[in-house]
Write a protein that holds these residues in place. Structure first.
Motif, mmCIF file in Angstrom:
data_model
loop_
_atom_site.group_PDB
_atom_site.id
_atom_site.type_symbol
_atom_site.label_atom_id
_atom_site.label_comp_id
_atom_site.label_asym_id
_atom_site.label_seq_id
_atom_site.Cartn_x
_atom_site.Cartn_y
_atom_site.Cartn_z
ATOM 1 N N TYR A 110 33.654 40.008 46.888
ATOM 2 C CA TYR A 110 33.298 41.375 46.468
ATOM 3 C C TYR A 110 34.587 41.986 45.862
ATOM 4 C CZ TYR A 110 28.947 41.294 49.466
ATOM 5 O OH TYR A 110 27.711 41.019 49.950
ATOM 6 N N ILE A 111 34.207 42.520 44.685
ATOM 7 C CA ILE A 111 35.442 42.979 43.884
ATOM 8 C C ILE A 111 35.138 44.393 43.633
ATOM 9 C CG2 ILE A 111 37.180 42.940 42.185
ATOM 10 C CD1 ILE A 111 36.709 40.400 41.759
ATOM 11 N N SER A 112 35.827 45.545 44.335
ATOM 12 C CA SER A 112 35.698 46.838 44.073
ATOM 13 C C SER A 112 36.526 47.462 43.066
ATOM 14 C CB SER A 112 35.761 47.689 45.248
ATOM 15 O OG SER A 112 35.702 49.223 44.899
ATOM 16 N N SER A 113 35.782 47.859 41.562
ATOM 17 C CA SER A 113 36.616 48.276 40.590
ATOM 18 C C SER A 113 36.223 49.784 40.355
ATOM 19 C CB SER A 113 36.069 47.562 39.620
ATOM 20 O OG SER A 113 36.815 48.123 38.132
ATOM 21 N N ASP A 114 37.155 50.650 40.680
ATOM 22 C CA ASP A 114 36.821 52.177 40.765
ATOM 23 C C ASP A 114 36.875 52.423 39.262
ATOM 24 O OD1 ASP A 114 36.195 54.516 41.768
ATOM 25 O OD2 ASP A 114 38.024 55.034 42.489
ATOM 26 N N ALA A 115 36.189 53.317 38.882
ATOM 27 C CA ALA A 115 36.103 54.141 37.582
ATOM 28 C C ALA A 115 37.377 54.880 37.497
ATOM 29 C CB ALA A 115 34.961 55.012 37.492
ATOM 30 N N ALA A 116 37.793 55.123 36.020
ATOM 31 C CA ALA A 116 38.942 55.655 35.841
ATOM 32 C C ALA A 116 38.781 57.356 36.191
ATOM 33 C CB ALA A 116 39.238 55.936 34.082
ATOM 34 N N TYR A 117 40.009 57.717 36.549
ATOM 35 C CA TYR A 117 40.057 59.277 36.859
ATOM 36 C C TYR A 117 40.590 59.944 35.969
ATOM 37 C CZ TYR A 117 44.711 58.614 38.654
ATOM 38 O OH TYR A 117 46.400 58.509 38.777
ATOM 39 N N LYS A 118 41.363 59.281 34.803
ATOM 40 C CA LYS A 118 41.832 59.828 33.643
ATOM 41 C C LYS A 118 41.765 59.110 32.507
ATOM 42 C CE LYS A 118 46.548 58.339 34.906
ATOM 43 N NZ LYS A 118 47.932 58.738 35.192
ATOM 44 N N THR A 119 41.619 59.749 31.318
ATOM 45 C CA THR A 119 41.043 59.299 30.187
ATOM 46 C C THR A 119 41.852 58.000 29.627
ATOM 47 O OG1 THR A 119 40.309 61.242 29.483
ATOM 48 C CG2 THR A 119 40.431 59.620 27.635
ATOM 49 N N GLU A 120 43.129 58.068 30.004
ATOM 50 C CA GLU A 120 44.131 57.173 29.401
ATOM 51 C C GLU A 120 43.943 55.680 30.148
ATOM 52 O OE1 GLU A 120 46.782 60.166 31.193
ATOM 53 O OE2 GLU A 120 45.010 60.226 30.366
ATOM 54 N N ASP A 121 43.240 55.809 31.135
ATOM 55 C CA ASP A 121 43.042 54.532 32.037
ATOM 56 C C ASP A 121 41.645 53.703 31.705
ATOM 57 O OD1 ASP A 121 45.366 54.980 33.429
ATOM 58 O OD2 ASP A 121 44.432 55.996 35.003
ATOM 59 N N VAL A 122 40.893 54.343 30.803
ATOM 60 C CA VAL A 122 39.519 53.778 30.614
ATOM 61 C C VAL A 122 39.569 52.283 29.987
ATOM 62 C CG1 VAL A 122 37.512 54.012 29.150
ATOM 63 C CG2 VAL A 122 38.344 55.910 30.308
ATOM 64 N N SER A 123 40.553 52.217 29.214
ATOM 65 C CA SER A 123 40.611 50.591 28.541
ATOM 66 C C SER A 123 41.086 49.910 29.569
ATOM 67 C CB SER A 123 41.410 50.698 27.192
ATOM 68 O OG SER A 123 42.735 51.286 27.614
ATOM 69 N N LYS A 124 42.019 50.338 30.250
ATOM 70 C CA LYS A 124 42.573 49.338 31.387
ATOM 71 C C LYS A 124 41.273 49.013 32.271
ATOM 72 C CE LYS A 124 47.061 51.316 31.452
ATOM 73 N NZ LYS A 124 48.081 52.137 32.388
ATOM 74 N N ILE A 125 40.585 49.985 32.839
ATOM 75 C CA ILE A 125 39.508 49.584 33.759
ATOM 76 C C ILE A 125 38.361 48.744 32.912
ATOM 77 C CG2 ILE A 125 37.685 50.462 34.964
ATOM 78 C CD1 ILE A 125 40.511 51.485 35.844
ATOM 79 N N GLU A 126 38.258 48.929 31.701
ATOM 80 C CA GLU A 126 37.281 48.224 30.942
ATOM 81 C C GLU A 126 37.733 46.707 30.780
ATOM 82 O OE1 GLU A 126 37.095 49.967 27.303
ATOM 83 O OE2 GLU A 126 35.354 51.394 28.082
ATOM 84 N N ALA A 127 39.144 46.473 30.820
ATOM 85 C CA ALA A 127 39.783 45.088 30.812
ATOM 86 C C ALA A 127 39.638 44.510 32.288
ATOM 87 C CB ALA A 127 41.135 45.449 30.343
ATOM 88 N N VAL A 128 39.777 45.247 33.413
ATOM 89 C CA VAL A 128 39.502 44.517 34.746
ATOM 90 C C VAL A 128 38.396 44.127 34.747
ATOM 91 C CG1 VAL A 128 39.480 45.307 37.101
ATOM 92 C CG2 VAL A 128 41.488 46.042 35.565
ATOM 93 N N ARG A 129 37.094 44.932 34.455
ATOM 94 C CA ARG A 129 35.918 44.568 34.793
ATOM 95 C C ARG A 129 35.302 43.508 33.864
ATOM 96 N NH1 ARG A 129 32.934 50.666 35.719
ATOM 97 N NH2 ARG A 129 33.989 50.926 37.752
ATOM 98 N N SER A 130 35.836 43.545 32.736
ATOM 99 C CA SER A 130 35.771 42.324 31.649
ATOM 100 C C SER A 130 36.283 40.910 32.287
ATOM 101 C CB SER A 130 36.413 42.327 30.391
ATOM 102 O OG SER A 130 36.043 41.283 29.643
ATOM 103 N N TYR A 131 37.357 41.055 32.934
ATOM 104 C CA TYR A 131 38.000 39.743 33.689
ATOM 105 C C TYR A 131 37.208 39.283 34.852
ATOM 106 C CZ TYR A 131 40.821 37.326 36.764
ATOM 107 O OH TYR A 131 41.349 36.157 37.898
ATOM 108 N N ILE A 132 36.633 40.600 35.629
ATOM 109 C CA ILE A 132 35.801 40.074 36.826
ATOM 110 C C ILE A 132 34.772 39.563 36.406
ATOM 111 C CG2 ILE A 132 34.451 41.439 38.589
ATOM 112 C CD1 ILE A 132 36.461 43.677 38.615
ATOM 113 N N SER A 133 34.023 39.565 35.182
ATOM 114 C CA SER A 133 32.641 38.917 34.908
ATOM 115 C C SER A 133 33.188 37.339 34.717
ATOM 116 C CB SER A 133 32.056 39.475 33.728
ATOM 117 O OG SER A 133 33.094 39.424 32.579
ATOM 118 N N THR A 134 34.569 37.137 34.518
ATOM 119 C CA THR A 134 34.658 35.741 34.386
ATOM 120 C C THR A 134 35.061 34.805 35.274
ATOM 121 O OG1 THR A 134 36.954 36.101 33.721
ATOM 122 C CG2 THR A 134 35.662 36.448 31.726
#
Length: 321
Positions: A36-60
């Motif tokens: 199980y991998i818990s990937s929390d959503a961004a709490y500030k706008t500048e982190d959105v792209s980083k979270i998206e990259a993390v979640r993209s990696y999780i899918s692989t």
């Protein structure tokens, strides 16, 4: 023996997460373990792209029996994300192996955690099987390197535990904490595992905040005489003390550690709990820093709470600038 599900918590550190997962993939048990991998959503706008990259990696991610992403749309914060993930896993499972994204593990870490869960499942004195040992910073006698010891201090740097023990840790009110901090016997036990805890708890009282997560667990352990099983040869290491994390500053003591030594598999053997195997020495020595000693001195002369007040004022002033 069924392998315990693994939970990895991550926010925005993709490089750390990759290293954590790669180390887990070197454990033979990973192929038969749920991840199980818990990937929390961004709490500030500048982190959105980083979270998206993390979640993209999780899918692989491959190499596990199944990978289950936990990806809320709203930011839950550290405690909220932790509670939600733990609750989800404990709906279907009785055990868990926990890691944060900045923890790398030895090739026998999953074996150590799963064997420990089985060995101590009927011992109510044991609350967790800790992968990390502060003994890593000291010389350990050769005859002890395959053995384990017992400590009252909770360590979140890779651990295994049981649903029926983690869910018995109660919510602690500020009033109850204040009462315990006035109990000399409780404070004496607390000090045996590091004087940093006393002043950390005092700060929570100053802010009128309850203890959560690691502090909550260690309070419960000290209060109820519970222990973590800890290897003399560490099975995990935290690479998050490089100053890039959201909660930690750079600590050279940790950045100097030779990670290659973690790849050497040192056989382990569990032993039944015994009082002569309680060893809080390493925790005590590692956590009695000069800063902790200064805070304790300030508390003794009645200036600690004033120091906390000035620190909070300084933080607010910085935000205004």
């Amino acid at each position: 023996m069924t392998n315990a599900p693994i939970l990895v918590m991550v926010y925005d550190r993709l490089d750390s997460l990759k290293k954590c997962i790669q180390s887990l993939q070197c454990c033979p048990e990973s192929a038969e373990s749920l991840l199980y991998i818990s990937s929390d959503a961004a709490y500030k706008t500048e982190d959105v792209s980083k979270i998206e990259a993390v979640r993209s990696y999780i899918s692989t991610i491959t190499g596990f029996k199944q990978v289950v992403p936990i990806t809320p749309k709203e930011n839950r914060g550290l405690k909220g994300a932790y509670d939600a993930a733990i609750d989800l896993i404990f709906k279907e499972h009785e055990t868990i192996i926990f890691l944060e994204d900045d923890i790398i593990v030895a090739p026998d870490f999953l074996k150590f955690g799963n064997k420990g869960l089985e060995f101590y499942k009927d011992d109510a004195k044991i609350i967790s099987i800790s992968g990390f040992s502060h003994s890593v910073f000291f010389e350990v006698e050769q005859q002890l390197q395959s053995e384990v010891y017992f400590t009252n201090r909770w360590c979140p740097w890779g651990f295994a535990s049981w649903k029926n023990r983690m869910q018995h840790v109660p919510e602690l009110s500020v009033t109850q904490l204040a009462s315990d901090m006035n109990d000399k016997s409780f404070v004496k036990k607390l000090d045996k595992i590091g004087i940093d805890l006393f002043t950390a708890f005092q700060r929570k009282l100053h802010k009128k905040e309850p203890l959560v997560l690691d502090y909550s667990y260690v309070h419960h352990m000290v209060k109820n005489d519970l222990y973590s099983v800890t290897p003399y040869t560490t099975k995990t290491f935290n690479i998050g003390n490089d100053g890039q994390g959201t909660r930690t500053q750079k600590n050279e003591k940790y950045t100097r550690f030779n990670l290659a030594t973690l790849a050497k598999v040192v056989p382990f053997q569990f032993t039944a709990f015994a009082t002569n195997k309680i060893n809080n020495t390493y925790n005590f020595l590692c956590n009695n820093t000069q800063t902790s000693k200064l805070k304790r001195l300030l508390n003794a002369v009645g200036l600690l709470q004033l120091g906390y007040s000035l620190h909070e004022m300084k933080k607010k002033w910085r935000k205004r600038k």
